[in-house]
Enzyme design. Structure first.
Site: not given
Ligand code: UD1
Ligand code: CA
Length: 461
Positions: A16, A107, A160, A175, A232, A356, A371, A382
């Site tokens: 996104r 993250g 979800e 969540n 997102n 620098k 400079y 001075n």
């Molecule tokens: C996720 C949660 C959702 C929660 C929301 C909160 C799940 C299934 N869903 O949804 O319940 O409400 O966060 O913000 O966990 N990532 C990986 N590997 C993967 C998939 C994702 O490292 O295979 C990491 C992404 O980089 C990201 C984080 O996990 O930092 C969350 O993934 P994202 O796809 O944003 O989950 P949401 O759909 O927001």
């Molecule tokens: Ca997310």
């Protein structure tokens, strides 16, 4: 001794964001987005913090390492992004056997506060459950996993957004994506997570149902949506950045720093500022910057990775990068201090002066249009207006050394390498190409010729 570790999920692409760069690399107030969660995990004492990378893994690891120098952070690769549970599974080999609890963060939630993580730890331990998680009630729950509770109020499962029945979609509690889990429970539960959902992914959120079925439902901690909402897209990124900026600005003001206009002041996490320091509108303070007490920074200054001593004044529109400024120094307006600038106490560097790799001793002054590059200038020197160190011969850089108490007349050039001994005078308009011994006068300019009545005679033919 350490029993708490963390896994931070940063492998996703962030579709996104509509970007060629991984989402976690986009910056929030000068730091890569993904490092915000990592810093919070470190603050509550998690060690190691295992970062799961996948999309643009190498770039992400490089940027994070540069941002988190010296922290107990390691990286694990998730080659294919098969879901959040799979990502945690990929991080498992990096978690030592001695670890009892794992803090799992995403993250893309840069605004979480360490107080909330501490509350999570407390809730899990006091309720003696294998899983604790943070929930929130956002204005619009769309996109988030809904928290489905049974009649007793226990968390039954998390659904979800894409898998919700119309009834479940109406649930307001969602969540937030922050979990604390018993390591033993986590590793076992991960083996039981399936892919029976609309996205065919391994959802970490299945942990909630597994805990419920084990007879020990998850403990929940609620947090404000402004704090735990995810980023997102770029609109949410900008909002998160502004929110974080205001939070840090408020912390500074409460600690005794005056911000003339907090709305327009950009101060990154990690910048340290002493009490009674006052910062003008439109300033940007970045990186490992330290300001002492009673410092005055005027409007529109940009200060990066620099340290400013107590009582110094940085006047309007000055730019400092990797510079050290001593106590009670006077800088600007419109000064440019570049990397390697080291100014002792009470040095004056005025308007349109560029420095620098310049070491300047106590009380020396260069007030106008100058400079100073690759030079060592003693105390009490001075430097007149329009002075230039000619440090570059087209191939190499050379050094200019001016001893203590040297007086440089205006519009002089030093063709480096060159040394001027202590106490010497350089006549205005000189081009100095030979070393000058101490206590001498050097003139390096054409002698003036005055032709008396020249024009009168020309007119007369
Ligand atoms: C996720 C949660 C959702 C929660 C929301 C909160 C799940 C299934 N869903 O949804 O319940 O409400 O966060 O913000 O966990 N990532 C990986 N590997 C993967 C998939 C994702 O490292 O295979 C990491 C992404 O980089 C990201 C984080 O996990 O930092 C969350 O993934 P994202 O796809 O944003 O989950 P949401 O759909 O927001
Ligand atoms: Ca997310």
């Amino acid at each position: 001794m350490k029993s708490l570790a963390s896994i931070v999920l940063c492998a996703g692409k962030g579709t996104r964001m509509k970007s060629a760069r991984a989402k976690v690399l986009h910056e929030v107030l000068g730091h890569p987005l993904g490092t915000c969660s990592i810093r919070r995990a470190l603050e509550v004492g998690a060690s190691p913090v295992v970062v799961v990378v996948g999309h643009q893994a190498e770039e992400v690891q490089k940027a994070f390492e540069a941002d988190l120098v010296g922290a107990p952070v390691t990286f694990a690769l998730q080659r294919e992004q098969l879901g959040t549970a799979h990502a945690v599974h990929c991080g498992r080999p990096k978690i030592p056997k001695s670890i009892k609890e794992v803090l799992i963060l995403y993250g893309d939630t840069p605004l979480i506060r360490s107080q909330t993580l501490a509350a999570l730890v407390k809730a899990k331990r006091s309720r003696k459950t294998p899983v604790a998680m943070v929930t929130m009630v956002p204005l619009d729950p769309k996109g988030y996993g809904r928290v489905v509770r049974d009649d007793d109020g226990q968390v039954r499962r998390i659904v979800e957004d894409k898998d919700c029945t119309p009834e479940e979609a109406l649930v307001g509690e969602v969540n937030a994506g922050l979990y604390l889990v018993d390591a033993a429970f986590l590793w076992k539960a991960l083996e039981r997570v399936g892919q029976k959902n609309s996205q065919r992914e391994f959802y970490l959120t299945d942990l909630a149902e597994l805990a419920f079925l084990s007879g020990k439902p998850v403990a929940t901690v609620s947090a404000p949506a402004e704090e735990v909402g995810g980023v997102n897209d770029r609109v949410e990124l900008a909002r998160a950045c502004t929110a974080l900026r205001h939070r840090l600005n408020a912390d500074l003001m409460r600690a005794g720093v005056t911000l003339d206009d907090p709305e327009s002041t950009w101060i990154e996490e990690g910048v340290r500022i002493g009490p009674d320091t006052r910062i003008g509108a439109g300033c940007v303070l970045r990186g490992a910057t330290t300001l002492g007490k009673n410092v005055r920074v005027g409007h529109g200054c940009v200060i990066q990775a620099s340290s400013i001593g107590d009582g110094a004044q940085i006047k309007d529109y000055s730019s400092l990068d990797e510079a050290k400024v001593g106590k009670e120094a006077l800088i600007g307006p419109f000064a440019r201090l570049r990397p390697g600038t080291e100014l002792a106490d009470r040095v004056h560097v005025g308007n349109f002066v560029e420095t620098k790799k310049a070491k300047i001793g106590k009380g020396s002054k260069a007030n106008h249009l100058t400079y100073l590059g690759d030079c060592e200038i003693g105390a009490g020197v001075n430097v007149g207006a329009g002075t230039i160190t000619c440090n570059y011969d087209g191939v190499h850089k050379h050094k200019t050394v001016l001893g203590d108490g040297v007086f440089v007349g205006s519009d002089s050039q030093f063709v480096a390498p060159i040394t001027v001994g202590r106490g010497s005078y350089i006549a205005a308009g000189s081009t100095i190409t030979e070393d000058v011994p101490p206590d001498s006068l050097a003139l390096g300019r054409a002698r003036q010729v005055t032709k008396k009545d020249y024009l009168k005679k020309r007119k007369a033919g």
